[in-house]
Design a protein around this motif. Structure first.
Motif, PDB file in Angstrom:
ATOM      1  N   MET A   1      -9.835  17.759  35.195  1.00  0.00           N
ATOM      2  CA  MET A   1     -10.805  17.685  34.104  1.00  0.00           C
ATOM      3  C   MET A   1     -11.977  16.821  34.546  1.00  0.00           C
ATOM      4  SD  MET A   1      -8.564  17.060  30.709  1.00  0.00           S
ATOM      5  CE  MET A   1      -7.280  18.162  30.214  1.00  0.00           C
ATOM      6  N   THR A   2     -13.135  17.367  34.551  1.00  0.00           N
ATOM      7  CA  THR A   2     -14.305  16.605  34.942  1.00  0.00           C
ATOM      8  C   THR A   2     -15.472  16.998  34.083  1.00  0.00           C
ATOM      9  OG1 THR A   2     -14.939  18.253  36.568  1.00  0.00           O
ATOM     10  CG2 THR A   2     -13.585  16.441  37.353  1.00  0.00           C
ATOM     11  N   THR A   3     -16.485  16.151  34.061  1.00  0.00           N
ATOM     12  CA  THR A   3     -17.750  16.483  33.445  1.00  0.00           C
ATOM     13  C   THR A   3     -18.797  16.339  34.511  1.00  0.00           C
ATOM     14  OG1 THR A   3     -18.316  14.258  32.766  1.00  0.00           O
ATOM     15  CG2 THR A   3     -16.931  15.500  31.260  1.00  0.00           C
ATOM     16  N   ASP A   4     -20.031  16.755  34.210  1.00  0.00           N
ATOM     17  CA  ASP A   4     -21.063  16.771  35.230  1.00  0.00           C
ATOM     18  C   ASP A   4     -21.859  15.480  35.292  1.00  0.00           C
ATOM     19  OD1 ASP A   4     -20.414  19.312  35.965  1.00  0.00           O
ATOM     20  OD2 ASP A   4     -21.704  20.232  34.461  1.00  0.00           O
ATOM     21  N   ASN A   5     -21.680  14.594  34.339  1.00  0.00           N
ATOM     22  CA  ASN A   5     -22.525  13.413  34.284  1.00  0.00           C
ATOM     23  C   ASN A   5     -21.953  12.305  35.149  1.00  0.00           C
ATOM     24  OD1 ASN A   5     -24.160  11.284  33.698  1.00  0.00           O
ATOM     25  ND2 ASN A   5     -24.030  11.514  31.474  1.00  0.00           N
ATOM     26  N   GLN A   6     -22.542  12.158  36.348  1.00  0.00           N
ATOM     27  CA  GLN A   6     -22.003  11.196  37.303  1.00  0.00           C
ATOM     28  C   GLN A   6     -22.256   9.758  36.872  1.00  0.00           C
ATOM     29  OE1 GLN A   6     -20.230  12.278  39.731  1.00  0.00           O
ATOM     30  NE2 GLN A   6     -19.797  10.391  40.812  1.00  0.00           N
ATOM     31  N   SER A   7     -23.217   9.555  35.935  1.00  0.00           N
ATOM     32  CA  SER A   7     -23.468   8.191  35.504  1.00  0.00           C
ATOM     33  C   SER A   7     -22.363   7.684  34.582  1.00  0.00           C
ATOM     34  CB  SER A   7     -24.824   8.101  34.790  1.00  0.00           C
ATOM     35  OG  SER A   7     -24.816   8.866  33.603  1.00  0.00           O
ATOM     36  N   GLN A   8     -21.484   8.585  34.113  1.00  0.00           N
ATOM     37  CA  GLN A   8     -20.348   8.160  33.301  1.00  0.00           C
ATOM     38  C   GLN A   8     -19.368   7.362  34.147  1.00  0.00           C
ATOM     39  OE1 GLN A   8     -19.400  12.309  32.135  1.00  0.00           O
ATOM     40  NE2 GLN A   8     -19.090  11.461  30.103  1.00  0.00           N
ATOM     41  N   PRO A   9     -18.684   6.404  33.549  1.00  0.00           N
ATOM     42  CA  PRO A   9     -17.607   5.727  34.278  1.00  0.00           C
ATOM     43  C   PRO A   9     -16.548   6.741  34.700  1.00  0.00           C
ATOM     44  CG  PRO A   9     -18.097   4.615  32.206  1.00  0.00           C
ATOM     45  CD  PRO A   9     -18.840   5.900  32.180  1.00  0.00           C
ATOM     46  N   HIS A  10     -16.040   6.579  35.907  1.00  0.00           N
ATOM     47  CA  HIS A  10     -15.089   7.538  36.465  1.00  0.00           C
ATOM     48  C   HIS A  10     -13.707   6.894  36.563  1.00  0.00           C
ATOM     49  CE1 HIS A  10     -13.692   9.852  40.325  1.00  0.00           C
ATOM     50  NE2 HIS A  10     -13.044  10.250  39.253  1.00  0.00           N
ATOM     51  N   VAL A  11     -12.715   7.526  35.943  1.00  0.00           N
ATOM     52  CA  VAL A  11     -11.332   7.045  35.968  1.00  0.00           C
ATOM     53  C   VAL A  11     -10.459   8.087  36.665  1.00  0.00           C
ATOM     54  CG1 VAL A  11      -9.376   6.234  34.614  1.00  0.00           C
ATOM     55  CG2 VAL A  11     -11.703   5.800  33.797  1.00  0.00           C
ATOM     56  N   LEU A  12      -9.725   7.654  37.683  1.00  0.00           N
ATOM     57  CA  LEU A  12      -8.767   8.519  38.383  1.00  0.00           C
ATOM     58  C   LEU A  12      -7.370   8.232  37.848  1.00  0.00           C
ATOM     59  CD1 LEU A  12      -7.791  10.430  40.675  1.00  0.00           C
ATOM     60  CD2 LEU A  12      -7.822   8.434  42.200  1.00  0.00           C
ATOM     61  N   ILE A  13      -6.668   9.287  37.394  1.00  0.00           N
ATOM     62  CA  ILE A  13      -5.296   9.161  36.905  1.00  0.00           C
ATOM     63  C   ILE A  13      -4.356   9.668  37.996  1.00  0.00           C
ATOM     64  CG2 ILE A  13      -3.688   9.688  35.034  1.00  0.00           C
ATOM     65  CD1 ILE A  13      -6.262   8.432  34.018  1.00  0.00           C
ATOM     66  N   VAL A  14      -3.517   8.801  38.553  1.00  0.00           N
ATOM     67  CA  VAL A  14      -2.533   9.218  39.552  1.00  0.00           C
ATOM     68  C   VAL A  14      -1.160   9.129  38.884  1.00  0.00           C
ATOM     69  CG1 VAL A  14      -1.723   8.944  41.921  1.00  0.00           C
ATOM     70  CG2 VAL A  14      -4.031   8.206  41.325  1.00  0.00           C
ATOM     71  N   GLU A  15      -0.680  10.272  38.448  1.00  0.00           N
ATOM     72  CA  GLU A  15       0.536  10.349  37.627  1.00  0.00           C
ATOM     73  C   GLU A  15       1.210  11.686  37.910  1.00  0.00           C
ATOM     74  OE1 GLU A  15       3.463  10.211  35.636  1.00  0.00           O
ATOM     75  OE2 GLU A  15       2.339   8.568  34.686  1.00  0.00           O
ATOM     76  N   ASP A  16       2.517  11.664  38.273  1.00  0.00           N
ATOM     77  CA  ASP A  16       3.194  12.903  38.646  1.00  0.00           C
ATOM     78  C   ASP A  16       3.717  13.696  37.450  1.00  0.00           C
ATOM     79  OD1 ASP A  16       5.074  10.854  38.243  1.00  0.00           O
ATOM     80  OD2 ASP A  16       6.586  11.884  39.435  1.00  0.00           O
ATOM     81  N   GLU A  17       3.686  13.128  36.252  1.00  0.00           N
ATOM     82  CA  GLU A  17       4.085  13.860  35.049  1.00  0.00           C
ATOM     83  C   GLU A  17       2.861  14.572  34.476  1.00  0.00           C
ATOM     84  OE1 GLU A  17       6.978  14.261  33.576  1.00  0.00           O
ATOM     85  OE2 GLU A  17       8.196  12.958  34.851  1.00  0.00           O
ATOM     86  N   PRO A  18       2.774  15.913  34.578  1.00  0.00           N
ATOM     87  CA  PRO A  18       1.577  16.633  34.136  1.00  0.00           C
ATOM     88  C   PRO A  18       1.193  16.358  32.683  1.00  0.00           C
ATOM     89  CG  PRO A  18       3.021  18.097  35.372  1.00  0.00           C
ATOM     90  CD  PRO A  18       3.786  16.822  35.147  1.00  0.00           C
TER      91      PRO A  18
END
Length: 232
Positions: A1-18
């Motif tokens: 899930m991503t959006t196009d606005n790179q100025s938004q804060p970016h959070v990476l979720i590393v989680e093996d439970e979908p």
């Protein structure tokens, strides 16, 4: 899930439970964050290299490479050390919490957790690593920048900045002294999906300098030969 606005804060979720990964992405995006997800530690490390986040929500128990090892590797590397890491774990014992924090995690959340609490912890880390993204007022010497009202001033005189120059100044003021390469500034200010020449950065830095020094103040933006630009 991503959006196009790179100025938004970016959070990476590393989680093996979908299901958990989707819930976190959904709630973070509802609050205006850009999210990416990884299903294992190896993929998480790869995604950090491809698209560095501001905050990582990192599960301890992951396939291939454990969350604690991902955290250790990222905190050892100068280019990723500043990324905030929130460790998720079913391990509630104090010794596990201490181990997670000593490995370099910036926060530790025990499962099961409330989504609203985790959102608050993400916002707290963002205030520390990227204050302009959460409406903070930034101050550097006699320069003041309010990201909520989109106003800036120097020595109490208003600065007339275009949108790009405003984002440039906000980026510099978040981390005074940090040297930003032209590519890093393009990613942060223009966005990874916007293809512009790196010379565009030089043009807009020149415009920013002109506004900042208009009333006789010294130029606070430093050119680092062969590297990029820094504030102070």
């Amino acid at each position: 899930m991503t959006t196009d606005n790179q100025s938004q804060p970016h959070v990476l979720i590393v989680e093996d439970e979908p299901a958990q990964r989707e819930v976190l992405c959904y709630n973070l995006e509802a609050e205006g964050f850009r999210t990416t997800g990884a299903a294992n530690g190896e993929e998480g490390l790869m995604m950090v290299d491809e698209d560095p986040p501001d905050v990582i929500v990192l599960d301890w128990m992951l396939p291939r490479v454990s969350g604690i090892e991902v955290c250790r590797q990222l905190k050892m590397r100068p280019e990723t050390r500043g990324i905030a890491i929130i460790m998720l774990s079913a391990r509630s014992e104090e010794v596990d919490r201490v181990r997670g924090l000593e490995t370099g995690a910036d926060d530790y959340v025990v499962k099961p957790y409330s989504v609203s609490e985790l959102m608050a912890r993400v916002r707290s880390q963002l205030r520390r690593v990227r204050p302009a993204s959460v409406g903070q007022v930034l101050v550097y010497e006699d320069i003041l920048l309010d990201t909520e009202t989109h106003r800036a001033s120097r020595a109490e005189r208003p600065l007339k900045l275009g949108p790009t120059e405003f984002r440039l100044l906000a980026t510099f003021m978040e981390k005074p002294g940090r040297v930003w390469t032209r590519d890093q500034l393009l990613d942060r200010v223009w966005g990874r999906d916007v293809y512009v020449d790196t010379r565009t950065v030089d043009v807009h830095v020149g415009r920013l300098r002109k506004v900042l020094t208009r009333d006789g103040g010294g130029d606070p933006v430093r050119t680092v030969r062969g590297a990029g630009y820094a504030l102070g």
